[in-house]
Design a protein around this motif. Sequence first.
Motif, mmCIF file in Angstrom:
data_model
loop_
_atom_site.group_PDB
_atom_site.id
_atom_site.type_symbol
_atom_site.label_atom_id
_atom_site.label_comp_id
_atom_site.label_asym_id
_atom_site.label_seq_id
_atom_site.Cartn_x
_atom_site.Cartn_y
_atom_site.Cartn_z
ATOM 1 N N LEU A 183 108.398 33.075 5.373
ATOM 2 C CA LEU A 183 107.874 33.372 6.703
ATOM 3 C C LEU A 183 108.849 34.247 7.490
ATOM 4 C CD1 LEU A 183 105.486 32.917 8.552
ATOM 5 C CD2 LEU A 183 106.636 30.927 9.484
ATOM 6 N N GLY A 184 110.150 34.006 7.312
ATOM 7 C CA GLY A 184 111.154 34.841 7.966
ATOM 8 C C GLY A 184 111.032 36.283 7.499
ATOM 9 N N ALA A 185 110.845 36.457 6.183
ATOM 10 C CA ALA A 185 110.683 37.802 5.634
ATOM 11 C C ALA A 185 109.431 38.467 6.194
ATOM 12 C CB ALA A 185 110.607 37.726 4.104
ATOM 13 N N ILE A 186 108.345 37.696 6.266
ATOM 14 C CA ILE A 186 107.096 38.242 6.812
ATOM 15 C C ILE A 186 107.297 38.660 8.258
ATOM 16 C CG2 ILE A 186 104.734 37.654 7.508
ATOM 17 C CD1 ILE A 186 104.652 35.731 5.088
ATOM 18 N N LEU A 187 107.886 37.746 9.035
ATOM 19 C CA LEU A 187 108.021 37.978 10.474
ATOM 20 C C LEU A 187 108.872 39.213 10.757
ATOM 21 C CD1 LEU A 187 107.205 36.617 13.175
ATOM 22 C CD2 LEU A 187 109.485 35.613 13.211
ATOM 23 N N LEU A 188 110.014 39.327 10.076
ATOM 24 C CA LEU A 188 110.901 40.444 10.383
ATOM 25 C C LEU A 188 110.295 41.770 9.921
ATOM 26 C CD1 LEU A 188 113.502 40.608 11.906
ATOM 27 C CD2 LEU A 188 114.710 40.837 9.762
ATOM 28 N N ASN A 189 109.605 41.749 8.779
ATOM 29 C CA ASN A 189 108.948 42.969 8.327
ATOM 30 C C ASN A 189 107.846 43.389 9.281
ATOM 31 O OD1 ASN A 189 109.456 44.632 5.993
ATOM 32 N ND2 ASN A 189 109.639 42.689 4.900
ATOM 33 N N PHE A 190 107.105 42.399 9.739
ATOM 34 C CA PHE A 190 106.025 42.667 10.679
ATOM 35 C C PHE A 190 106.591 43.246 11.974
ATOM 36 C CE2 PHE A 190 102.778 41.064 13.747
ATOM 37 C CZ PHE A 190 101.734 41.843 13.276
ATOM 38 N N ALA A 191 107.671 42.613 12.465
ATOM 39 C CA ALA A 191 108.314 43.091 13.691
ATOM 40 C C ALA A 191 108.840 44.508 13.494
ATOM 41 C CB ALA A 191 109.450 42.153 14.082
ATOM 42 N N ASP A 192 109.419 44.762 12.321
ATOM 43 C CA ASP A 192 109.958 46.097 12.051
ATOM 44 C C ASP A 192 108.833 47.129 11.989
ATOM 45 O OD1 ASP A 192 112.018 47.965 11.377
ATOM 46 O OD2 ASP A 192 111.241 47.923 9.322
ATOM 47 N N LEU A 193 107.726 46.719 11.387
ATOM 48 C CA LEU A 193 106.581 47.627 11.300
ATOM 49 C C LEU A 193 106.120 48.020 12.708
ATOM 50 C CD1 LEU A 193 104.326 48.960 9.639
ATOM 51 C CD2 LEU A 193 103.071 46.825 9.754
ATOM 52 N N ILE A 194 105.989 47.014 13.559
ATOM 53 C CA ILE A 194 105.557 47.285 14.936
ATOM 54 C C ILE A 194 106.562 48.178 15.641
ATOM 55 C CG2 ILE A 194 105.000 46.234 17.156
ATOM 56 C CD1 ILE A 194 103.312 44.511 15.757
ATOM 57 N N SER A 195 107.858 47.870 15.450
ATOM 58 C CA SER A 195 108.879 48.651 16.143
ATOM 59 C C SER A 195 108.835 50.108 15.708
ATOM 60 C CB SER A 195 110.260 48.047 15.900
ATOM 61 O OG SER A 195 110.797 48.519 14.690
ATOM 62 N N ARG A 196 108.366 50.360 14.484
ATOM 63 C CA ARG A 196 108.318 51.740 13.992
ATOM 64 C C ARG A 196 107.070 52.473 14.447
ATOM 65 N NH1 ARG A 196 107.870 52.358 8.536
ATOM 66 N NH2 ARG A 196 107.515 50.156 8.078
ATOM 67 N N ILE A 197 105.958 51.755 14.646
ATOM 68 C CA ILE A 197 104.721 52.483 14.931
ATOM 69 C C ILE A 197 104.293 52.412 16.389
ATOM 70 C CG2 ILE A 197 103.827 52.251 12.584
ATOM 71 C CD1 ILE A 197 102.081 49.976 13.490
ATOM 72 N N ILE A 198 104.973 51.580 17.193
ATOM 73 C CA ILE A 198 104.465 51.382 18.552
ATOM 74 C C ILE A 198 104.801 52.558 19.458
ATOM 75 C CG2 ILE A 198 106.427 50.136 19.556
ATOM 76 C CD1 ILE A 198 104.366 48.136 20.663
ATOM 77 N N VAL A 199 105.941 53.205 19.248
ATOM 78 C CA VAL A 199 106.332 54.332 20.103
ATOM 79 C C VAL A 199 106.701 55.550 19.263
ATOM 80 C CG1 VAL A 199 107.025 53.103 22.174
ATOM 81 C CG2 VAL A 199 108.627 53.274 20.272
ATOM 82 N N ILE A 200 105.885 55.867 18.243
ATOM 83 C CA ILE A 200 106.161 57.001 17.361
ATOM 84 C C ILE A 200 106.408 58.255 18.185
ATOM 85 C CG2 ILE A 200 105.057 58.590 15.704
ATOM 86 C CD1 ILE A 200 103.674 56.181 14.484
ATOM 87 N N PRO A 201 107.426 59.045 17.898
ATOM 88 C CA PRO A 201 108.351 58.958 16.767
ATOM 89 C C PRO A 201 109.595 58.121 17.054
ATOM 90 C CG PRO A 201 108.718 60.985 17.920
ATOM 91 C CD PRO A 201 107.653 60.265 18.675
ATOM 92 N N ALA A 202 109.707 57.553 18.262
ATOM 93 C CA ALA A 202 110.900 56.743 18.538
ATOM 94 C C ALA A 202 110.723 55.361 17.916
ATOM 95 C CB ALA A 202 111.127 56.632 20.032
ATOM 96 N N GLU A 203 111.760 54.512 18.073
ATOM 97 C CA GLU A 203 111.669 53.141 17.543
ATOM 98 C C GLU A 203 112.083 52.157 18.617
ATOM 99 O OE1 GLU A 203 113.749 52.333 13.971
ATOM 100 O OE2 GLU A 203 112.680 53.879 12.834
ATOM 101 N N MET A 204 111.328 51.106 18.733
ATOM 102 C CA MET A 204 111.667 50.032 19.666
ATOM 103 C C MET A 204 112.714 49.153 18.975
ATOM 104 S SD MET A 204 110.495 48.995 22.634
ATOM 105 C CE MET A 204 108.754 49.173 22.956
#
Lengths: 267, 352
Positions: B305-326
């Motif tokens: 679950l930790g792996a899922i959560l951090l990957n999910f968070a990273d995915l969001i951080s990469r696509i939420i403010v393209i091209p920048a990163e949150m």
Amino acid sequence: MLQASKVHFCIKQRPIVEQISLEVNPGEILAILGPNGAGKSTFFKILSGDISCKHGSVKYNGKTITSLKAKDLASVRAVMPQHSQVNFPFTVQEVVELGLISTQTKNSSQLINEVLNATNTDHLKDRIFNSLSGGEKQRVQLARALVQIWESKPFPRYLLLDEPSSSLDIAQQHAVLSILQKLKSRNIGILVILHELNLAAQYADKIALIKNGAITKIGTVEEVLDEKTLERAFDHPIQLLKNPNTGRLFVASAAPFYSSLATSKLA
Amino acid sequence: MIASLSHTKTQRQNLILAGFGLALLVVLLASLSLGAYRISLPQTLAILFDLIGLNVGDFQVQQANVLLQIRVPRILMAMLVGGGLGIAGAALQGMFRNPLVEPGLIGVSSGAALFAVIFIVLVPVSASLAWIKPIGLPLFAFVGGLICVLAVYRLSKSQGRNDAATLILAGVAINALAGALIGLVLFFADDSALRNFTFWSLGDLAGANWSKMPVTIVLIAIPSLLLLLNTRQLNAIALGEQEAFHMGVNVQRVKIQLLLFSALIVGAGVSMVGMIGFVGLVVPHLIRILFGSDHRLVLPGSFLLGAILLNFADLISRIIVIPAEMPIGVITALIGAPFFIWLIFNLNKSTN
């Protein structure tokens, strides 16, 4: 045989346990009695292996406790603590299963069922341990300790209990102690610290009376339960009566409104 | 060992873990495909299958480069660090017998950060010493984390009992001290060290690359697997350390292993991606609320679950403010906190 010889334990030069020697044979219940602060619990911890004594020795079936690994010790003796807390929501079944953690056995499910049966806890097995009442918790803890030594082995096993009946109502007290009585036939020796003198009078085979870290008297129930001996040990007037129904001794104590030498000091 | 009795239980556990594994796979595929540089899912699969010599579709070389050189290591890193924080949190909670324990809360993370800073400032990164950095930094962080977890453990046990208030206070004190010492070290740092520190402290998953992988695997994946060997013992310790000893557990040895492995994991995680809070606290909690307290399930479940959560968070951080990163810490807290509150609220409602 569980054998303690000349066990001695000091804290800051003050002896807490002084030269205690006693034996527990398989198939026998030895009750340890004594006032608060007599050193019962410290002695108990030395027997269970939680602390090691500075002088003297504790032997299980002839082997000194210090030479046994935790795992080997667990196969000859189980311990039931006074009260214990489980901080995570484990079910009763999970708690009892843990008693088998260092046992290699193929009949674990059978052992667990037998123990749940013996302690009258089988109806609780899917409940969360922390949601149980005090008496139920004690019986589950007893089941957990028992399963560890339940399986028949070529050598005798021992069960140590530290005030298993404290904070229980009368019915629960007798429920716990009659379970102990049934263990005698399983080649298990039992050492139990008791607070309630009458429980010792009814269930014990031998009694050791401890005061100020030393044994004042050890022997059969009739030998130890003597008015003078008990009064001196507990600093309180005590009367012994005979239960007209069972013929067993019955300990009566009342508020010390008549003066005795020992109690007048308190006034 | 406990064969027939908990047969259905083991089956259920395996099913749950398999479900988590599947969810992780979905998140991983989504993370591979989405981002500032679009690679469609069929192309992603084509690139991956091409690695083992199977041709299932066309793709451009540039796409393969982005995927294999940037995204795959980043996703592996997120998986290992997130999973590591989850499993270390679960192990520490079990060992302290306290569901409030979290690597950040009890000072392990800040201890690791302090020693990482000391390493950055004291060890000059000249060309000849460059090889020392990828291994030295996580090892230093490990030592710092270990010192802090030992200190907190000692402090929390000093009154004889292991109570929550002392534990949290000890954690607060250690955190404050480590924070002050980080400031002190930085005060004496020169410009280049300061710049290194700034990069490191911002250090999110964007810094992940293949050269960091061997160290991460050794310091996170291996200790995580070793933690799994102690799950039955952790169950026994949940009844009390004395009780565990009575049942035949070598409590001292188990505790030392748990502390060492957890400190290794957290130290390595902090040195790789900076301090990511919340995962170590919430993940084991969620697992317990959903599936009970058996550590045989809680530990591997927390890793997944930790792996899922951090990957999910990273995915969001990469696509939420393209091209920048949150920053990823913002995302983990933003997703995790409300979800956690919702869960506690619903749990209270259902138990009342």
